[in-house]
Scaffold this motif. Sequence first.
Motif, PDB file in Angstrom:
ATOM      1  N   LEU A 188       0.844  -1.189   0.000  1.00  0.00           N
ATOM      2  CA  LEU A 188       0.000   0.000   0.000  1.00  0.00           C
ATOM      3  C   LEU A 188       0.885   1.248   0.000  1.00  0.00           C
ATOM      4  CD1 LEU A 188      -2.090  -2.140   0.677  1.00  0.00           C
ATOM      5  CD2 LEU A 188      -3.092  -0.569   2.314  1.00  0.00           C
ATOM      6  N   ASP A 189       0.469   2.250  -0.749  1.00  0.00           N
ATOM      7  CA  ASP A 189       1.250   3.478  -0.887  1.00  0.00           C
ATOM      8  C   ASP A 189       0.758   4.503   0.155  1.00  0.00           C
ATOM      9  OD1 ASP A 189       2.541   5.768  -1.708  1.00  0.00           O
ATOM     10  OD2 ASP A 189       2.356   5.301  -3.838  1.00  0.00           O
ATOM     11  N   VAL A 200      -7.514  16.818  -0.084  1.00  0.00           N
ATOM     12  CA  VAL A 200      -8.958  16.851  -0.365  1.00  0.00           C
ATOM     13  C   VAL A 200      -9.733  16.990   0.951  1.00  0.00           C
ATOM     14  CG1 VAL A 200      -8.685  15.386  -2.419  1.00  0.00           C
ATOM     15  CG2 VAL A 200      -9.408  14.360  -0.258  1.00  0.00           C
ATOM     16  N   ASP A 201     -10.938  17.552   0.852  1.00  0.00           N
ATOM     17  CA  ASP A 201     -11.696  17.801   2.086  1.00  0.00           C
ATOM     18  C   ASP A 201     -12.913  16.886   2.218  1.00  0.00           C
ATOM     19  OD1 ASP A 201     -13.144  18.833   0.064  1.00  0.00           O
ATOM     20  OD2 ASP A 201     -13.226  20.897   0.812  1.00  0.00           O
ATOM     21  N   VAL A 202     -12.878  15.740   1.530  1.00  0.00           N
ATOM     22  CA  VAL A 202     -13.963  14.753   1.697  1.00  0.00           C
ATOM     23  C   VAL A 202     -13.380  13.483   2.324  1.00  0.00           C
ATOM     24  CG1 VAL A 202     -15.341  15.615  -0.244  1.00  0.00           C
ATOM     25  CG2 VAL A 202     -13.648  13.801  -0.635  1.00  0.00           C
ATOM     26  N   PRO A 203     -14.232  12.686   2.994  1.00  0.00           N
ATOM     27  CA  PRO A 203     -13.753  11.426   3.582  1.00  0.00           C
ATOM     28  C   PRO A 203     -13.238  10.463   2.499  1.00  0.00           C
ATOM     29  CG  PRO A 203     -15.955  11.973   4.382  1.00  0.00           C
ATOM     30  CD  PRO A 203     -15.661  12.915   3.262  1.00  0.00           C
ATOM     31  N   LEU A 204     -12.276   9.628   2.889  1.00  0.00           N
ATOM     32  CA  LEU A 204     -11.672   8.667   1.959  1.00  0.00           C
ATOM     33  C   LEU A 204     -12.061   7.235   2.325  1.00  0.00           C
ATOM     34  CD1 LEU A 204      -8.058  10.163   1.746  1.00  0.00           C
ATOM     35  CD2 LEU A 204     -10.009  10.611   0.232  1.00  0.00           C
ATOM     36  N   VAL A 205     -12.208   6.413   1.291  1.00  0.00           N
ATOM     37  CA  VAL A 205     -12.635   5.020   1.466  1.00  0.00           C
ATOM     38  C   VAL A 205     -11.541   4.064   1.021  1.00  0.00           C
ATOM     39  CG1 VAL A 205     -14.348   3.284   0.788  1.00  0.00           C
ATOM     40  CG2 VAL A 205     -14.954   5.702   0.832  1.00  0.00           C
ATOM     41  N   LEU A 206     -11.383   2.989   1.780  1.00  0.00           N
ATOM     42  CA  LEU A 206     -10.478   1.915   1.380  1.00  0.00           C
ATOM     43  C   LEU A 206     -11.302   0.783   0.788  1.00  0.00           C
ATOM     44  CD1 LEU A 206      -7.401   1.031   1.666  1.00  0.00           C
ATOM     45  CD2 LEU A 206      -8.243  -0.441   3.498  1.00  0.00           C
ATOM     46  N   HIS A 207     -11.121   0.558  -0.532  1.00  0.00           N
ATOM     47  CA  HIS A 207     -11.728  -0.619  -1.162  1.00  0.00           C
ATOM     48  C   HIS A 207     -10.745  -1.768  -1.022  1.00  0.00           C
ATOM     49  CE1 HIS A 207     -15.367   0.827  -3.401  1.00  0.00           C
ATOM     50  NE2 HIS A 207     -14.896   1.939  -2.867  1.00  0.00           N
ATOM     51  N   GLY A 208     -11.248  -3.008  -1.062  1.00  0.00           N
ATOM     52  CA  GLY A 208     -10.348  -4.155  -0.914  1.00  0.00           C
ATOM     53  C   GLY A 208      -9.865  -4.295   0.517  1.00  0.00           C
ATOM     54  N   GLY A 209     -10.752  -4.070   1.495  1.00  0.00           N
ATOM     55  CA  GLY A 209     -10.363  -4.115   2.912  1.00  0.00           C
ATOM     56  C   GLY A 209     -10.352  -5.512   3.518  1.00  0.00           C
ATOM     57  N   SER A 210     -10.758  -6.527   2.730  1.00  0.00           N
ATOM     58  CA  SER A 210     -10.697  -7.906   3.232  1.00  0.00           C
ATOM     59  C   SER A 210      -9.251  -8.377   3.241  1.00  0.00           C
ATOM     60  CB  SER A 210     -11.509  -8.840   2.332  1.00  0.00           C
ATOM     61  OG  SER A 210     -12.887  -8.597   2.488  1.00  0.00           O
ATOM     62  N   VAL A 216      -1.981  -3.157   9.058  1.00  0.00           N
ATOM     63  CA  VAL A 216      -2.223  -2.415   7.810  1.00  0.00           C
ATOM     64  C   VAL A 216      -3.527  -1.618   7.915  1.00  0.00           C
ATOM     65  CG1 VAL A 216      -2.782  -2.689   5.352  1.00  0.00           C
ATOM     66  CG2 VAL A 216      -0.851  -3.938   6.344  1.00  0.00           C
ATOM     67  N   LEU A 217      -4.561  -2.239   8.456  1.00  0.00           N
ATOM     68  CA  LEU A 217      -5.835  -1.524   8.604  1.00  0.00           C
ATOM     69  C   LEU A 217      -5.655  -0.270   9.463  1.00  0.00           C
ATOM     70  CD1 LEU A 217      -8.411  -4.428   9.117  1.00  0.00           C
ATOM     71  CD2 LEU A 217      -8.217  -2.925   7.140  1.00  0.00           C
ATOM     72  N   HIS A 218      -4.937  -0.421  10.583  1.00  0.00           N
ATOM     73  CA  HIS A 218      -4.744   0.733  11.468  1.00  0.00           C
ATOM     74  C   HIS A 218      -3.903   1.821  10.797  1.00  0.00           C
ATOM     75  CE1 HIS A 218      -5.834  -1.519  15.442  1.00  0.00           C
ATOM     76  NE2 HIS A 218      -6.810  -1.464  14.583  1.00  0.00           N
ATOM     77  N   GLU A 219      -2.914   1.404  10.011  1.00  0.00           N
ATOM     78  CA  GLU A 219      -2.085   2.404   9.323  1.00  0.00           C
ATOM     79  C   GLU A 219      -2.911   3.179   8.288  1.00  0.00           C
ATOM     80  OE1 GLU A 219       0.751   3.247  10.427  1.00  0.00           O
ATOM     81  OE2 GLU A 219       1.185   4.712   8.866  1.00  0.00           O
ATOM     82  N   THR A 220      -3.869   2.484   7.638  1.00  0.00           N
ATOM     83  CA  THR A 220      -4.707   3.217   6.672  1.00  0.00           C
ATOM     84  C   THR A 220      -5.582   4.237   7.405  1.00  0.00           C
ATOM     85  OG1 THR A 220      -6.584   1.667   6.666  1.00  0.00           O
ATOM     86  CG2 THR A 220      -4.821   1.246   5.082  1.00  0.00           C
ATOM     87  N   SER A 278     -11.222   0.118  15.110  1.00  0.00           N
ATOM     88  CA  SER A 278     -11.083   1.123  16.144  1.00  0.00           C
ATOM     89  C   SER A 278      -9.681   0.947  16.736  1.00  0.00           C
ATOM     90  CB  SER A 278     -12.142   0.808  17.190  1.00  0.00           C
ATOM     91  OG  SER A 278     -12.401   1.885  17.953  1.00  0.00           O
ATOM     92  N   ILE A 279      -8.855   1.992  16.686  1.00  0.00           N
ATOM     93  CA  ILE A 279      -7.476   1.859  17.184  1.00  0.00           C
ATOM     94  C   ILE A 279      -7.463   2.087  18.692  1.00  0.00           C
ATOM     95  CG2 ILE A 279      -5.104   2.705  16.962  1.00  0.00           C
ATOM     96  CD1 ILE A 279      -5.808   3.670  14.154  1.00  0.00           C
ATOM     97  N   PRO A 280      -7.007   1.093  19.478  1.00  0.00           N
ATOM     98  CA  PRO A 280      -7.140   1.161  20.936  1.00  0.00           C
ATOM     99  C   PRO A 280      -6.526   2.413  21.571  1.00  0.00           C
ATOM    100  CG  PRO A 280      -6.405  -1.016  20.239  1.00  0.00           C
ATOM    101  CD  PRO A 280      -6.388  -0.152  19.023  1.00  0.00           C
TER     102      PRO A 280
END
Length: 284
Positions: A188-189, A200-210, A216-220, A278-280
């Motif tokens: 992942l870049d 950008v000022d809109v929320p970002l989505v991660l596709h391919g999250g499975s 990696v999830l927490h870093e995204t 949720s990051i502890p």
Amino acid sequence: MALVTAKELLTPKPQGRAVGAFNVHNMEDVQAVIFAAEEMGTPVIVMASESALKYAGVAFIARLVQTAAEQVSIPIALQLDHGQDLDLLKACIDHGFTSVMIDGSRLPFEENVAVTREVVELAHAHGVSVEAELGRVGGKEDDISVAAHEAFLTDPDQAVEFVERTGIDVLAPAIGTAHGLYKGIPKLDFPRLKEIASKVDVPLVLHGGSDLSVEVLHETIRSGISKINIGTDLKYATTNGIKAYLEENPAEFEPRKVFAAARESARTLVLEKLRLLSIPEHGN
Ligand SMILES: [Zn+2]
């Protein structure tokens, strides 16, 4: 609760937490996702792909999700995932979907802008929020070189132009994830993701999250992702639930028992994923 838009559930600057978005195909999936989110006390986005809608029917999915949402106290959004057929997208809006994704990512930039802009005008007129994709998220069918892979990733400055010209509410950038299960460890870049998030000022989505590790999830999420899409992991959970049940009970023919096993397996998976989003250290 009545359904809310995906935009209302997402923030451009996630504070240690992303909202889970799960692909559903039938009543058991819908109940598994929504009741697991209720148990966790977190909002959730329920998504249906074009193929899921062709299988189950737009009206069936819409009513199932609306019915489940009425029985819980957490906010739920219902979104079309990877919309490409504008007639189907309009049908989703007519049946009460609160969010649609228009996927023009395979089109040249100007055509992607044009079709996305058209969908934004239509959707916003109905109070529906819009997600769009720029760059290309990899897929099972893609078997391409590293150079070609990088050419598909989202250019941060083009992302700014895309958001401004289309008026979208949520952006899906391509940062190296792929749909389905990964063959190796995905690259992942993150610098690119952080740059896009800062511009950008809109929320970002991660596709391919499975099939991604918790690290990696927490870093995204730390890098600016506020919505994480999970499709494949839930499909495996459902089907593996059925397989395991029938292996233990090969003579069983009562569909309720078989599908209840699928639903329970899906619910367990959704609970597990919602905990990971949720990051502890943020105390969530
Ligand atoms: Zn996707």
